[in-house]
Design an enzyme around this catalytic site. Structure first.
Site, PDB file in Angstrom:
ATOM      1  N   CYS A  15      -1.357  32.260  -9.393  1.00 45.75           N
ATOM      2  CA  CYS A  15      -2.344  32.311  -8.312  1.00 45.75           C
ATOM      3  C   CYS A  15      -3.152  31.017  -8.311  1.00 45.75           C
ATOM      4  O   CYS A  15      -3.029  30.182  -9.213  1.00 45.75           O
ATOM      5  CB  CYS A  15      -3.283  33.508  -8.466  1.00 45.75           C
ATOM      6  SG  CYS A  15      -4.371  33.408  -9.907  1.00 45.75           S
ATOM      7  N   CYS A  18      -5.206  30.251 -11.366  1.00 44.84           N
ATOM      8  CA  CYS A  18      -4.476  29.618 -12.476  1.00 44.84           C
ATOM      9  C   CYS A  18      -4.556  28.099 -12.336  1.00 44.84           C
ATOM     10  O   CYS A  18      -4.883  27.386 -13.297  1.00 44.84           O
ATOM     11  CB  CYS A  18      -3.007  30.033 -12.469  1.00 44.84           C
ATOM     12  SG  CYS A  18      -2.687  31.780 -12.776  1.00 44.84           S
ATOM     13  N   ASP A 422       0.230  -4.770  15.093  1.00 45.63           N
ATOM     14  CA  ASP A 422       0.545  -6.182  14.947  1.00 45.63           C
ATOM     15  C   ASP A 422       1.612  -6.506  15.991  1.00 45.63           C
ATOM     16  O   ASP A 422       2.335  -5.612  16.459  1.00 45.63           O
ATOM     17  CB  ASP A 422       1.079  -6.433  13.530  1.00 45.63           C
ATOM     18  CG  ASP A 422       1.712  -7.806  13.391  1.00 45.63           C
ATOM     19  OD1 ASP A 422       1.034  -8.792  13.710  1.00 45.63           O
ATOM     20  OD2 ASP A 422       2.899  -7.866  13.008  1.00 45.63           O
ATOM     21  N   ASP A 621       3.893  -5.101   9.568  1.00 42.07           N
ATOM     22  CA  ASP A 621       5.083  -5.241   8.723  1.00 42.07           C
ATOM     23  C   ASP A 621       5.066  -6.470   7.835  1.00 42.07           C
ATOM     24  O   ASP A 621       5.975  -6.662   7.047  1.00 42.07           O
ATOM     25  CB  ASP A 621       6.346  -5.287   9.589  1.00 42.07           C
ATOM     26  CG  ASP A 621       6.506  -6.632  10.293  1.00 42.07           C
ATOM     27  OD1 ASP A 621       5.473  -7.239  10.641  1.00 42.07           O
ATOM     28  OD2 ASP A 621       7.648  -7.071  10.488  1.00 42.07           O
ATOM     29  N   ASP A 625      -0.445  -8.844   7.333  1.00 46.93           N
ATOM     30  CA  ASP A 625      -1.010  -7.591   7.828  1.00 46.93           C
ATOM     31  C   ASP A 625      -1.655  -6.776   6.714  1.00 46.93           C
ATOM     32  O   ASP A 625      -2.370  -5.806   6.998  1.00 46.93           O
ATOM     33  CB  ASP A 625       0.086  -6.729   8.480  1.00 46.93           C
ATOM     34  CG  ASP A 625       0.714  -7.407   9.683  1.00 46.93           C
ATOM     35  OD1 ASP A 625      -0.030  -8.071  10.423  1.00 46.93           O
ATOM     36  OD2 ASP A 625       1.933  -7.281   9.869  1.00 46.93           O
TER      37      ASP A 625
END
Length: 737
Positions: A15, A18, A422, A621, A625
């Site tokens: 549960c 726990c 970008d 990418d 950036d």
């Protein structure tokens, strides 16, 4: 201080309490910097000071609480242990169902003489209570020894009360009658509770297993063995023994074992399970191949470049596992409530017993009401509400090619209102292409392109390479060049088929004193559109102009349109000149353009939007950036971008498809909506169920006081939360996948 993070699988949790208790024990351990325990995935993520602790120390803390630990790398053994535990649970369940059915028949039908019935029920109920229900007693004892309470505590105390009361009725009914209590047997109630809880656990385990299907499918892509060439001989070795630099042989139909670069041979590779691309990709010498993908036709050899956890597949699995082991802020309140809920419930059950002992019709009523409170109030649904949705959501994201680094990232992504792209390599292809050709009178576009391509074939400049690609794409035959000369910053010149040919900038033509008035006026508009223009001269006469540009990706306009339909503001951020930037923005449908921004200013541009109260997702990418990706509320890196960009981003798109940006936001919103539904149901269930079980609405809901009904309601609440989360597995993508 040297810190390190380790992930471990924990077995035996039943549960949310726990998980909360294990997490608290770990955080209280000297040297542990951070600990997250996820009940839905049975995973723990622990950051610790390795100068003070070792993995064995951390595992020891968990083991001291009575739970099992699966070491990293031993997942198969851990999975086998989990399957044995589930088989054991189901065996107890089958026995419990059979015995409980006999108990119910014997209790409610006059099958036995009244004097023998209590003893027969005792004989049937005892193995259910202490064998089938042993898991609850064991958990109760371990929790008690560690100084906390959990679901096992509630079930063990509740069923023991019902069983113990019935035992006294069986052995000494007169004593109870003298005390004013009704000598009623509750063997059926105790047995039914244990059966229903075991059934709920079994169904919950199956549902949680389905929630983890995505990560299991990814793990299933891993290859067990590889064919490598060592000492000029081909041999088969376990994939774990492949090292960087090994030459690996792949035959048709085989899965590629690790990442690498093809040295010899050609083939078509199915990369759909990693990249989502449905069509096989042609591969030849110099091309990259990804471990886990399938070789369709042709054998080839490649040099291993990434092995083990460093492969693309290994990194995907690691990212998904880390995301599923993490916690979102929306989960913290539920965790805090679950952590203290069991002691509160025990207190409420005690108060219920005391109140009904004083004002109730008889002591039996007080026992039944307090047992109902213990059973119905388990916070399992509350603990499962958030992590199960996150587990399924991040798994579905991985299937769609969206790698979400953490639960927090998924939560924030669902709340962004601005997406900033970008330009170069993100919105555009990152590679110049020939877009237009203007030919002088008497010349054709093909003739101009063939002449320019013949000279540029000896050039190493990217623009020259673009001209050659365009000529080859049109099937033109290029001639050899003599007396080739590269003119840095200006262009190239040489002799082609006896003609003096020059290709370059207007400045080069001015220096050569060439009259370009023969070139059509349309060439002048190319520069106005932000394109690069190369002029072509043959024997001192202008014969044409070639325009080149980094064009927008095919899906860029569609991706921007999808984001706009979702109510998001879309902007573009680039270091390119304003004219080129606006030309691309116009092509894809963006009207908010920030051009000529230096790399160190990109983060400031993001910050300026955030200062206006905007939640910003940055999509990029490249290395330049990275600061903006880190500054944004959510950084989204294109999968084919640089490693540093992907390290700075919270979300990585495996495929170079901008529509996945909208998909990531849609999935995040759907997951957040699912979490809110689960939390609403869990809170409402516990808020309404406890007063009813306690008899606060007596006599309107008197029948709800039956503890067996309470057990069924508790099991149903947990199962409903998990089932609702599993709906995310069928989340349909924009492309219909």
């Amino acid at each position: 201080m040297a810190s390190q993070r380790v992930g471990l699988k924990i077995t035996g949790m039943h549960c949310a309490a726990c998980a909360a208790n294990i997490e608290r024990a770990l955080r209280e351990t000297n040297g542990v910097l951070e600990a997250n325990v996820n009940f839905a995935t049975d995973q723990a993520s622990v950051a610790f000071d390795d100068s003070l602790l070792t993995f064995d120390d951390i595992a020891g803390v968990v083991a001291s609480l009575g739970y099992g630990v699966v070491r990293p790398g031993a997942e198969e053994a851990g999975r086998a242990d989990g399957e044995r535990e589930l088989r054991s649970l189901r065996g107890r369940l089958v026995f419990s169902i059979a015995a409980t059915a006999l108990i119910m028949l014997s209790t409610h039908l006059p099958l036995l003489p009244p004097r023998f019935r209590p003893w027969v029920l005792l004989a049937l109920a005892t193995p259910v209570q202490f064998w089938a229900g042993w898991v609850f007693y064991r958990g109760f004892w371990l929790a008690l020894r560690a100084g906390f309470a959990d679901m096992n505590t509630l079930i063990a105390v509740g069923t023991s009360a019902a069983y113990g009361y019935s035992l006294v009725v069986t052995i000494a009914p007169g004593a109870l009658m003298r005390a004013g209590a009704k000598p009623h047997l509750y063997y059926d109630t105790a047995a039914m509770i244990i059966t229903l809880i075991l059934l709920g656990r079994s169904l919950e385990a199956s549902a949680k297993g389905r929630a983890s299907e995505a990560i299991r499918r990814l793990m299933g892509l891993r290859v067990e063995a590889a064919h490598v060439v060592r000492d000029d001989k081909e041999c088969e070795v376990p994939v774990a023994e492949v090292i960087v630099g090994d030459m690996v042989v792949v035959r048709p139909g085989e899965r590629i074992p690790v990442d690498g670069v093809i040295l010899e041979g050609e083939s078509a590779v199915d990369e759909s399970m990693v990249t989502g691309e449905s069509m096989p990709v042609d591969k030849g010498p110099g091309d990259l191949v990804i471990g886990g993908t399938v070789n369709h036709r042709g054998a080839f050899r490649f040099r291993a470049s990434r092995v083990g956890s460093e492969t693309v597949l290994g990194q995907i699995i690691r990212l998904v596992q880390e995301a599923q082991a993490s916690k979102a802020s929306i989960q913290r309140l539920a965790d805090r409530v679950a952590g203290i809920f069991v002691p509160i419930v025990i207190g409420l059950a005690t108060v219920t017993f005391a109140v009904w002992t004083i004002v109730g019709p008889d002591p039996t009523y007080a026992i039944v009401a307090s047992v109902s409170v213990l059973i119905i109030a388990c916070p399992c649904a509350l603990g499962l509400a958030t992590p199960t949705s996150l587990l399924v959501g991040t798994g579905r994201g991985a299937e769609l090619g969206i790698l979400i680094r953490s639960a927090e990232a998924l939560e924030v992504t669902g709340r962004v209102d601005t997406v900033m792209f970008d330009k170069t390599g993100t919105l555009t292809r990152g590679q110049s292409q020939v877009t237009d050709i203007a030919a002088a009178s008497g010349w054709t576009e093909e003739a101009v392109l063939r002449l320019a391509g013949s000279v540029e074939r000896s050039s190493e400049h990217p623009l020259g390479e673009a001209v050659v690609r365009a000529a080859q794409a049109r099937g033109l035959t290029l001639s050899s060049v003599e007396e080739f000369q590269a003119l840095p910053g200006l262009g190239v010149r040489g002799r082609v088929e006896g003609q003096e040919v020059a290709v370059g900038t207007p400045r080069l033509m001015q220096e050569l004193g060439v009259d370009m008035r023969s070139v059509p006026d349309s060439a002048a508009s190319f520069a106005a559109q932000g394109k690069t223009v190369l002029l072509v001269v043959a024997d001192g006469l202008g014969v044409g102009a070639i325009a080149l540009a980094d064009v927008a990706k095919l899906e860029a306009a569609e991706a921007v349109g999808l984001l706009r339909k979702m109510g998001l503001r879309v902007a573009m951020l680039t270091g390119d000149n304003a004219r080129t930037a606006h030309a691309i923005a116009l092509a894809v449908g963006i009207d908010d353009v920030r051009a000529e921004v230096l790399p160190d200013q990109k983060a400031e541009a993001v910050k300026s939007l955030q200062s206006q109260g905007r939640r910003v997702a940055m999509v990029g990418d490249g290395i330049n950036d990275a600061p903006a990706l880190a500054q944004a509320d959510i950084g989204i890196a294109i999968g084919r971008g640089t490693d540093i960009a992907m390290e700075s981003a919270e979300i990585t798109l495996v495929r170079d498809d901008l529509r996945l940006v909208a998909e990531a936001i849609r999935l995040s919103r759907a997951t957040l909506r699912n979490i809110r539904q689960n939390l609403f149901w869990a809170f409402c269930y516990n808020t309404a169920a406890i007063p009813i079980a306690a008899g606060a609405l007596h006599p309107i809901f008197h029948t709800m006081l039956n503890p067996a009904i309470a057990a069924a309601a508790m099991a149903f609440s947990s199962l409903s939360v998990v089932t609702n989360a599993l709906r995310l597995r069928h989340h349909r993508s924009i492309s219909g996948r």
